[in-house]
Design a protein around this motif. Structure first.
Motif, PDB file in Angstrom:
ATOM      1  N   HIS A 104      -2.121  15.413   4.373  1.00 48.65           N
ATOM      2  CA  HIS A 104      -3.542  15.281   4.063  1.00 48.65           C
ATOM      3  C   HIS A 104      -3.656  14.267   2.931  1.00 48.65           C
ATOM      4  CE1 HIS A 104      -4.339  18.802   6.567  1.00 48.65           C
ATOM      5  NE2 HIS A 104      -3.358  19.423   5.924  1.00 48.65           N
ATOM      6  N   VAL A 105      -4.190  13.077   3.266  1.00 46.92           N
ATOM      7  CA  VAL A 105      -4.165  11.960   2.331  1.00 46.92           C
ATOM      8  C   VAL A 105      -5.583  11.493   2.045  1.00 46.92           C
ATOM      9  CG1 VAL A 105      -3.208   9.670   1.859  1.00 46.92           C
ATOM     10  CG2 VAL A 105      -1.974  11.253   3.346  1.00 46.92           C
ATOM     11  N   LYS A 106      -5.836  11.169   0.793  1.00 43.41           N
ATOM     12  CA  LYS A 106      -7.116  10.611   0.392  1.00 43.41           C
ATOM     13  C   LYS A 106      -7.222   9.166   0.841  1.00 43.41           C
ATOM     14  CE  LYS A 106      -9.895   9.602  -3.732  1.00 43.41           C
ATOM     15  NZ  LYS A 106      -9.937   9.678  -5.220  1.00 43.41           N
ATOM     16  N   GLY A 107      -8.322   8.833   1.557  1.00 46.66           N
ATOM     17  CA  GLY A 107      -8.561   7.462   1.969  1.00 46.66           C
ATOM     18  C   GLY A 107      -7.698   7.044   3.142  1.00 46.66           C
ATOM     19  N   HIS A 108      -7.857   5.789   3.537  1.00 45.11           N
ATOM     20  CA  HIS A 108      -7.094   5.213   4.643  1.00 45.11           C
ATOM     21  C   HIS A 108      -6.193   4.125   4.067  1.00 45.11           C
ATOM     22  CE1 HIS A 108      -9.564   7.382   7.564  1.00 45.11           C
ATOM     23  NE2 HIS A 108     -10.599   7.020   6.845  1.00 45.11           N
ATOM     24  N   PHE A 109      -4.963   4.484   3.813  1.00 45.69           N
ATOM     25  CA  PHE A 109      -4.050   3.600   3.101  1.00 45.69           C
ATOM     26  C   PHE A 109      -3.855   2.275   3.841  1.00 45.69           C
ATOM     27  CE2 PHE A 109      -0.234   2.848   0.461  1.00 45.69           C
ATOM     28  CZ  PHE A 109      -0.729   3.296  -0.744  1.00 45.69           C
ATOM     29  N   ARG A 110      -3.682   2.353   5.140  1.00 39.24           N
ATOM     30  CA  ARG A 110      -3.471   1.135   5.928  1.00 39.24           C
ATOM     31  C   ARG A 110      -4.675   0.218   5.842  1.00 39.24           C
ATOM     32  NH1 ARG A 110      -2.696   1.087  12.511  1.00 39.24           N
ATOM     33  NH2 ARG A 110      -3.147  -1.128  12.817  1.00 39.24           N
ATOM     34  N   GLY A 111      -5.867   0.802   5.946  1.00 42.53           N
ATOM     35  CA  GLY A 111      -7.076  -0.010   5.858  1.00 42.53           C
ATOM     36  C   GLY A 111      -7.251  -0.651   4.498  1.00 42.53           C
ATOM     37  N   GLU A 112      -6.936   0.085   3.431  1.00 44.84           N
ATOM     38  CA  GLU A 112      -7.049  -0.465   2.083  1.00 44.84           C
ATOM     39  C   GLU A 112      -6.125  -1.668   1.913  1.00 44.84           C
ATOM     40  OE1 GLU A 112      -9.174   0.361  -0.071  1.00 44.84           O
ATOM     41  OE2 GLU A 112      -9.703   2.472   0.094  1.00 44.84           O
ATOM     42  N   MET A 113      -4.907  -1.570   2.398  1.00 49.11           N
ATOM     43  CA  MET A 113      -3.954  -2.670   2.261  1.00 49.11           C
ATOM     44  C   MET A 113      -4.437  -3.908   2.997  1.00 49.11           C
ATOM     45  SD  MET A 113      -0.118  -0.989   2.374  1.00 49.11           S
ATOM     46  CE  MET A 113      -0.300  -0.160   3.941  1.00 49.11           C
ATOM     47  N   ALA A 114      -4.986  -3.710   4.199  1.00 50.35           N
ATOM     48  CA  ALA A 114      -5.409  -4.846   5.017  1.00 50.35           C
ATOM     49  C   ALA A 114      -6.689  -5.488   4.506  1.00 50.35           C
ATOM     50  CB  ALA A 114      -5.590  -4.393   6.464  1.00 50.35           C
TER      51      ALA A 114
END
Length: 570
Positions: A227-237
């Motif tokens: 269960h992770v806060k935010g969308h890590f992949r989207g933030e990086m891109a």
């Protein structure tokens, strides 16, 4: 240009190792107590869970700890014929055998080894992962605070002496930076075994160029596991510039004062290499060591030589062992002639204090690198199409070592585009054949070193830039106008390579990554976003275009740091 890709023998070996990885997993040893899912309450009421391993019976022991998002209970599965290793050992080959016990989590210290050395081992599920509660945020201040509380909890357990050491590979390494910067009272030492320290510059966007292979796979995997806060992949891109989001994931390395053993790999340029060497030089620890190698990541970490070095380090700082650790020179330097032929020697600094920075000037008309400036202007060009590149070679006339980071300064002009991603690589040739080395993700056909830069990100960070090591701000775009010629400086990652008289060093400059993603002939899963279509013109020579490769020359004849020993890659 002909692509330098793996031959048939490499591909056949790769297939064999995919079917049967060189991994030995032993039964859990007797005489060790294993307590699973021990609850650890955090200050905000969330409960994290840990596994604890220790010697049977009563006693107090120093603690080896790790914390990560990969699931502390994802241990090797028992089969009819033994144990099945993690799939990563099939996907990412190891050049040498790997051995650990069935209680060893992914990239974690082996309890069977450390408990026998007189330690307790604590393997922790980070917030939101495994059996821990809450919602996690990777490489965040919250994660560091949780780790701080886990350290202090372990220090006050009846089986603990109150001295805690951190240990682990990759995420289990890089997660140590932020918590060590918080200076927990009972943290006694850290072993950061290959962990980047700046997610943007080291991994996700090296030189401003977006990594689209492993970063996507890793971000997707961890998001699915917990269960992770935010969308890590989207933030990086979606964050091309170095903004507050990226900065929040960088530890204050200068605040780290605890004794540190850092593994700096020359075989992980696509992931951890840059960050390891940066952290070694920027932490404030009075007692710190750099263990370099160019072997497989896990084959080296679990090797007897590396384990002995780790144990000597922790024995001294967690047990007060009088083992001469403080007299060990701070750098273990491994210099490779070929993949399996190398020397090891001690050094007092990184880069070594006795190197000489030597410029090799580009001459486009002959495709050569010259030791003296070229007094007339030449130019060459390439496009972003596959197989198009500008190449320059240096004929080595005397035995020499190149040890340290490198820098390419080149004057460029663009046509049909206002920006381009430049990829720079250095290769070694002997008797007309490329000498290949171990690389990231188990790729056994790597070049000496590489670097990349999005041309519009060429502004230098004057505070961080050092000789031979340009660092860019990445906080704004500077596109190139029609007919404009601009100088750019590209950092090439640390390496340590021996050259004999008659060898050839080749510099390649192109507009796309060097290898395909094919898992047999390429560097799966490394991939970088392609440049927009266009042409790059390189200008060199004369009074205005000082295009050159800056190399760190270390002549073996004048090495004064101590004796060297020979060996085969671990």
């Amino acid at each position: 240009m002909v692509e330098d890709l793996p031959d048939g023998s490499y591909i056949r070996r790769r297939l064999r190792e995919f079917i049967k990885p060189p991994v030995t997993i032993t039964d859990p040893p007797a005489g060790i107590e294993f307590e699973r899912d021990v609850p650890v309450p955090m200050r905000d009421g969330v409960t994290l869970r840990v596994n604890v391993f220790g010697p049977s019976g009563e006693g107090q022991y120093p603690v080896i700890m790790c914390a990560h998002p990969y699931g502390k209970d994802n241990l090797p599965k028992k089969t009819k014929s033994g144990y099945s290793p993690s799939f990563q050992y099939r996907a990412f080959r190891q050049p040498k055998p790997v051995k650990f016990s069935a209680w060893t989590g992914w990239e974690a210290p082996d309890p069977a080894f450390w408990v026998r050395q007189g330690y307790a081992v604590v393997n922790c599920d980070l917030r939101g992962f495994g059996h821990s509660e809450g919602v996690g945020e990777l490489i965040s201040d919250q994660e560091a605070q949780d780790y701080y509380e886990l350290i202090e909890w372990a220090a006050h357990q009846p089986w603990s002496t109150g001295r805690i050491g951190l240990n682990g590979v990759s995420y289990l390494a890089l997660s140590q930076y932020k918590v060590a910067a918080l200076q927990p009272p009972h943290l006694a030492a850290i072993c950061v075994w290959e962990g980047f320290s700046d997610m943007y510059r080291d991994f996700a966007r090296p030189g401003g160029v977006l990594e689209t292979g492993f970063s996507r796979m890793w971000a997707t995997s961890v998001s699915m596991q917990g269960h992770v806060k935010g969308h890590f992949r989207g933030e990086m891109a979606e964050r091309p510039l170095y903004d507050d989001w990226w900065q929040a994931r960088v530890a204050d390395l200068s605040a780290i004062e605890v004794p540190a053993l850092i593994c700096g790999s020359f075989s992980d340029h696509n992931l951890h290499s840059r960050g390891c060497f940066e952290s070694f030089n920027r932490i404030s620890s009075e007692h710190r060591w750099l263990y370099t190698h160019r072997g497989g990541k896990w084959a080296t970490y679990y090797s007897q030589e590396a384990l002995d070095f780790q144990a000597r380090f922790f024995d001294h700082f967690l047990k007060d062992a009088d083992n001469g650790m403080r007299d060990v020179p701070p750098v273990r330097l491994e210099v490779h002639d070929t993949q399996d032929d190398y020397t090891v020697r001690p050094e007092t600094a990184w880069p070594p204090s006795n190197i000489t920075w030597k410029p090799l000037y580009l001459q486009a008309a002959t495709a050569k690198l010259h030791g003296d400036p070229v007094d007339y202007v030449t130019s060459t060009d390439f496009t972003t199409q596959r197989g198009s590149a500008a190449t320059f070679s240096w004929d080595v006339t005397d035995d020499v070592e190149l040890v340290g980071p490198m820098k390419l300064r080149v004057h460029v002009e663009l046509q049909d585009t206002d920006d381009m991603d430049l990829f720079v690589g250095l290769r070694k040739f002997r008797d007309g054949r490329q000498v290949v080395f171990e690389g990231s993700y188990g790729f056994g056909w790597d070049m000496i070193t590489n670097g990349s830069l999005k041309i519009s990100h060429r502004e230098l960070d004057d505070d961080l830039t050092q000789p031979g090591r340009p660092v860019h701000t990445h906080n704004k775009r500077q596109p190139i106008g029609p007919g404009e010629i601009v100088p750019v400086e590209i950092a090439l990652l640390p390496s340590a390579t021996n050259f004999r008289a008659g060898d050839v060093l080749r510099l390649d400059i192109q507009g796309r990554w060097f290898y395909p993603t094919n898992p047999l002939r390429g560097q799966f899963p490394a991939r970088y976003r392609h440049s927009t279509k266009g042409r790059c013109i390189i200008h060199a020579g004369g009074p205005d275009f000082d295009s050159h490769l800056l190399i760190p020359v270390c002549n073996p004849a004048v090495i004064t740091s101590g004796g060297a020993s020979r060996g085969e890659a671990t």
